[in-house]
Write a protein that holds these residues in place. Sequence first.
Motif, PDB file in Angstrom:
ATOM      1  N   ASP A 195      35.936  33.045  36.415  1.00  0.00           N
ATOM      2  CA  ASP A 195      35.157  33.766  37.417  1.00  0.00           C
ATOM      3  C   ASP A 195      35.962  33.964  38.701  1.00  0.00           C
ATOM      4  O   ASP A 195      35.924  35.032  39.308  1.00  0.00           O
ATOM      5  CB  ASP A 195      33.863  32.997  37.714  1.00  0.00           C
ATOM      6  N   ARG A 196      36.725  32.923  39.107  1.00  0.00           N
ATOM      7  CA  ARG A 196      37.513  33.050  40.334  1.00  0.00           C
ATOM      8  C   ARG A 196      38.607  34.108  40.173  1.00  0.00           C
ATOM      9  O   ARG A 196      38.855  34.889  41.097  1.00  0.00           O
ATOM     10  CB  ARG A 196      38.124  31.705  40.724  1.00  0.00           C
ATOM     11  N   VAL A 197      39.238  34.143  39.026  1.00  0.00           N
ATOM     12  CA  VAL A 197      40.293  35.148  38.795  1.00  0.00           C
ATOM     13  C   VAL A 197      39.692  36.546  38.871  1.00  0.00           C
ATOM     14  O   VAL A 197      40.290  37.466  39.462  1.00  0.00           O
ATOM     15  CB  VAL A 197      40.965  34.912  37.422  1.00  0.00           C
ATOM     16  N   GLU A 198      38.516  36.731  38.299  1.00  0.00           N
ATOM     17  CA  GLU A 198      37.862  38.043  38.353  1.00  0.00           C
ATOM     18  C   GLU A 198      37.498  38.406  39.793  1.00  0.00           C
ATOM     19  O   GLU A 198      37.617  39.572  40.200  1.00  0.00           O
ATOM     20  CB  GLU A 198      36.608  38.022  37.469  1.00  0.00           C
ATOM     21  N   ALA A 201      40.672  39.566  41.595  1.00  0.00           N
ATOM     22  CA  ALA A 201      41.024  40.933  41.185  1.00  0.00           C
ATOM     23  C   ALA A 201      40.085  41.944  41.841  1.00  0.00           C
ATOM     24  O   ALA A 201      40.526  43.024  42.279  1.00  0.00           O
ATOM     25  CB  ALA A 201      40.982  41.056  39.664  1.00  0.00           C
ATOM     26  N   ALA A 202      38.797  41.618  41.924  1.00  0.00           N
ATOM     27  CA  ALA A 202      37.821  42.536  42.522  1.00  0.00           C
ATOM     28  C   ALA A 202      38.081  42.715  44.018  1.00  0.00           C
ATOM     29  O   ALA A 202      37.994  43.834  44.550  1.00  0.00           O
ATOM     30  CB  ALA A 202      36.408  42.002  42.301  1.00  0.00           C
ATOM     31  N   ILE A 203      38.420  41.626  44.712  1.00  0.00           N
ATOM     32  CA  ILE A 203      38.721  41.713  46.146  1.00  0.00           C
ATOM     33  C   ILE A 203      39.978  42.548  46.367  1.00  0.00           C
ATOM     34  O   ILE A 203      40.035  43.392  47.277  1.00  0.00           O
ATOM     35  CB  ILE A 203      38.891  40.306  46.754  1.00  0.00           C
ATOM     36  N   ALA A 204      40.992  42.345  45.540  1.00  0.00           N
ATOM     37  CA  ALA A 204      42.225  43.135  45.647  1.00  0.00           C
ATOM     38  C   ALA A 204      41.927  44.619  45.446  1.00  0.00           C
ATOM     39  O   ALA A 204      42.459  45.482  46.180  1.00  0.00           O
ATOM     40  CB  ALA A 204      43.254  42.658  44.623  1.00  0.00           C
ATOM     41  N   GLN A 205      41.064  44.935  44.487  1.00  0.00           N
ATOM     42  CA  GLN A 205      40.686  46.318  44.236  1.00  0.00           C
ATOM     43  C   GLN A 205      39.974  46.920  45.442  1.00  0.00           C
ATOM     44  O   GLN A 205      40.244  48.059  45.852  1.00  0.00           O
ATOM     45  CB  GLN A 205      39.775  46.389  42.997  1.00  0.00           C
ATOM     46  N   GLU A 206      39.077  46.148  46.047  1.00  0.00           N
ATOM     47  CA  GLU A 206      38.351  46.646  47.225  1.00  0.00           C
ATOM     48  C   GLU A 206      39.297  46.860  48.397  1.00  0.00           C
ATOM     49  O   GLU A 206      39.149  47.836  49.154  1.00  0.00           O
ATOM     50  CB  GLU A 206      37.243  45.659  47.601  1.00  0.00           C
ATOM     51  N   CYS A 222      48.155  39.338  43.335  1.00  0.00           N
ATOM     52  CA  CYS A 222      47.086  39.440  42.335  1.00  0.00           C
ATOM     53  C   CYS A 222      47.669  39.604  40.928  1.00  0.00           C
ATOM     54  O   CYS A 222      47.198  38.973  39.970  1.00  0.00           O
ATOM     55  CB  CYS A 222      46.172  40.616  42.678  1.00  0.00           C
ATOM     56  N   GLN A 223      48.711  40.446  40.814  1.00  0.00           N
ATOM     57  CA  GLN A 223      49.333  40.659  39.508  1.00  0.00           C
ATOM     58  C   GLN A 223      49.964  39.381  38.980  1.00  0.00           C
ATOM     59  O   GLN A 223      49.862  39.063  37.781  1.00  0.00           O
ATOM     60  CB  GLN A 223      50.407  41.758  39.621  1.00  0.00           C
TER      61      GLN A 223
END
Length: 360
Positions: A195-198, A201-206, A222-223
């Motif tokens: 869940d933390r990894v997701e 990734a979501a914060i990086a996308q935002e 993130c990568q």
Amino acid sequence: AETAANRICKVLAVNQENEQLMEDYEKLASDLLEWIRRTIPWLENRAPENTMQAMQQKLEDFRDYRRLHKPPKVQEKCQLEINFNTLQTKLRLSNRPAFMPSEGKMVSDINNAWGGLEQAEKGYEEWLLNEIRRLERLDHLAEKFRQKASIHESWTDGKEAMLQQKDYETATLSEIKALLKKHEAFESDLAAHQDRVEQIAAIAQELNELDYYDSPSVNARCQKICDQWDNLGALTQKRREALERTEKLLETIDQLYLEYAKRAAPFNNWMEGAMEDLQDTFIVHTIEEIQGLTTAHEQFKATLPDADKERQAILGIHNEVSKIVQTYHVNMAGTNPYTTITPQEINGKWEHVSSLQRCS
């Protein structure tokens, strides 16, 4: 003549005053229009800044403009309209033609330019506030990203090396079972961190969608986290397979050890009994007793082929263990836990039994 002269002087004075008012109007209008012309591009500049500090400075500059620079220009605009109306009144009372300012310097032109200024000003203020809110959101997200990434990186530290350990290669069956339990606990822990990894990734996308200025470093971090996560998953699966494979091999060996022990013990006892009987001294007094001993010995000899088959079977069990060890490269941690009787001991006693039998 004196009265006429006074009238002429008065008319000239009025004309001079009107001329001065006209000149003042023209200069004031030119200066005001030039200031508006210079100010509007500054208000229409929507180039965003990367940091909150820079945007706060823009907001402070805008407040200085509203507080210090604009009010004098408002006064100039009001004075310009007053001068224009005063001049027109004077000219009308003097029966003089109405004043017509230079092209583009009418009061209506000034008002139109001023309206454009205030429109640009309104848009600039809205843009500033929206940008500051955007940067506040970005700063919050960036800090959140850094915190979650740091926590995750701290948790993953050393996990790859741990998963690549070959400790199972020299473990006993009970130790392998303990390692499997420990690995199952790790897999649960790993799943909990998904869940933390997701979220990372979501914060990086935002941050990317909001045009964060430092997106390249965020994306790189993130990568790296995602690549490491995939690698942890692969290593976890690989270790589980290795543990399960080793467990099955050791369980097979354990069963063979147990079977070996169950058969080696009675066979060993039989050989020890046989050696004891073959080495036993005897006294006979009759032919019948000799014949009885001879018959018993022949019967014993008849059991040797079956006994040898049992010996071969017992040794075969041990050989099967050796074959598994060599084929699957199992590093045995110890010897048979169920018996101390070795194949060498069985062979040695068998040779002794055979030798005693031949001498009897």
